[in-house]
Design a protein around this motif. Structure first.
Motif, short mmCIF file in Angstrom:
data_model
loop_
_atom_site.label_atom_id
_atom_site.label_comp_id
_atom_site.label_asym_id
_atom_site.label_seq_id
_atom_site.Cartn_x
_atom_site.Cartn_y
_atom_site.Cartn_z
N VAL A 196 -28.81 48.42 55.76
CA VAL A 196 -30.15 49.24 55.71
C VAL A 196 -30.30 50.39 55.01
O VAL A 196 -31.06 50.60 53.97
CB VAL A 196 -30.33 49.75 57.27
N LEU A 197 -29.10 51.13 54.65
CA LEU A 197 -29.05 52.30 53.92
C LEU A 197 -28.89 51.87 52.21
O LEU A 197 -29.85 52.46 51.43
CB LEU A 197 -27.55 53.17 54.09
N GLU A 215 -34.18 50.76 46.75
CA GLU A 215 -35.79 50.75 46.21
C GLU A 215 -36.07 51.78 45.02
O GLU A 215 -36.94 51.66 44.28
CB GLU A 215 -36.79 51.05 47.46
N GLY A 216 -34.65 52.49 44.64
CA GLY A 216 -34.90 53.41 43.47
C GLY A 216 -35.15 54.76 43.69
O GLY A 216 -34.89 55.58 42.71
N ASP A 276 -26.30 53.49 39.68
CA ASP A 276 -27.63 54.09 39.14
C ASP A 276 -27.18 55.27 38.46
O ASP A 276 -27.67 55.87 37.52
CB ASP A 276 -28.52 54.05 40.12
N ARG A 277 -26.22 56.13 38.87
CA ARG A 277 -25.75 57.35 38.32
C ARG A 277 -24.44 57.60 37.78
O ARG A 277 -24.32 58.51 36.96
CB ARG A 277 -25.73 58.20 39.70
#
Length: 357
Positions: free
Chosen positions: A118-119, A125-126, A180-181
């Protein structure tokens, strides 16, 4: 050695190797890079841990790095928060995660794969999300977690390189997908990583013992010794008080330190960065033994002179001190100077008070 080696000299030397005294580092990026990681449990006080070691002491310096992702606030090393350069986070987590994750497994309730999914779906989703937002998503999915369980699960996902810090939102920590980071971060094989960790720790914390490093990095003594050996001539050593201390060969102990006074959190690397030889900070044996109760400390000439409690108000910051031993005019002057520097960093008027009880 140009000066007599004793515990007080080692404490002064650490002030210099940690950039708590002149010459300071040029900026926050250097402070995080120099020792490899800086403990960051309390964002407000850990910002001063970085700022107090830089020439400019500007809060925006670290804030900009955290926003851009050049520096990340994440769980690594001991199971707690650290500031780590994005370039180092992958190999450092890869090296330390196996032992650190055991501490999470012992405290996490079993069967949380569904909650983890879930997390991860929410973060995919961004938009970076803070902990309350993630808790709300778990509630919506019918998988609520207590605050502590959620924190531990997120920390475990960090150690799996699935989650890392996002840009702070109005000073609040957020989470984002790791990939993403983190871009272009180095990966090192285990031997290279052990050597790199040993070299960076000793450079940014030395002189220090192998047991200090094992504690700091949550590694076995066997791995620490492998790393120290692999670092070769990048690390020198001396014997003192029945311990072997490691240091960077291009560093040397100062005869005196300037500034003399420092007001720091108890989690500061000057204290928490060691365990085996931590109490070179107390050559007088004045600090009470037993469970730590202080949330801050006052140092003068590298020695613990008082516990410290910081209270931030609208226009002032109050530092309430409880001295460990006799309070001299020299202590008072050094602490007043330290309070002025801390207040300037926060943009608040400093007040030094004393607990007489």
């Amino acid at each position: 050695m140009p000066v007599t080696l004793d515990d007080r000299t080692i404490a002064r030397w650490r002030l210099r190797s940690q950039h708590l005294v002149a010459p300071y580092a040029a900026g926050a990026a250097g402070i995080v890079d120099h020792p490899l990681a800086v403990q960051a449990e309390n964002p407000s006080q850990s910002a001063w841990a970085v700022g107090s070691r830089t020439a400019a002491s500007d809060p925006a310096d670290l804030a900009d790095l955290l926003h851009s992702g050049a520096v990340l606030r994440t769980h690594v090393l001991r199971p707690t928060w650290h500031y780590v350069a994005a370039a180092d986070v992958r190999w450092l987590v890869e090296l330390t995660a196996p032992r650190v994750r055991k501490t999470y497994a012992a405290r996490l309730a079993g069967g949380l794969d569904g909650e983890a999914a879930v997390l991860l779906d929410a973060l995919a989703e961004g938009a970076p999300l803070d902990r309350p937002a993630l808790a709300a998503r778990l509630e919506e999915a019918g998988r609520p977690l207590t605050g502590m369980q959620l924190m531990l699960l997120l920390a475990d996902l960090e150690m799996q390189r699935l989650v890392v810090s996002g840009p702070p939102a109005n000073g609040v920590h957020t989470y984002a997908p790791f990939d993403d980071r983190v871009h272009g971060a180095r990966s090192l094989d285990r031997e290279e990583a052990l050597a790199e960790l040993a070299r960076r720790y000793v450079t940014g914390h030395g002189p220090a013992t192998e047991r200090d490093l094992a504690y700091w990095a949550t590694l076995t003594l066997t791995d620490v010794r492998r790393g120290l050996a692999a670092a070769g001539d990048a690390i020198a050593s001396f014997e003192h008080g029945g311990r072997t201390y490691r240091y960077a060969p291009d560093q040397s102990p100062p005869a005196r330190v300037e500034p003399a006074g420092h007001l720091l959190q108890i989690l500061d690397e000057m204290y928490r960065g060691y365990q085996d030889s931590r109490m070179v900070l107390d050559t007088a044996g004045a600090v009470p033994t037993g469970r730590e109760t202080a949330i801050g400390m006052a140092l003068v000439d590298g020695q613990l002179v008082a516990s410290m409690k910081r209270e931030v108000g609208r226009d002032r910051v109050t530092f309430t001190l409880t001295p460990y031993a006799s309070w001299t005019p020299a202590c008072a002057a050094a602490v007043e100077d330290a309070a002025a520097r801390y207040g300037a960093f926060l943009g608040l008027d400093p007040v030094v008070a004393h607990n007489r009880t």
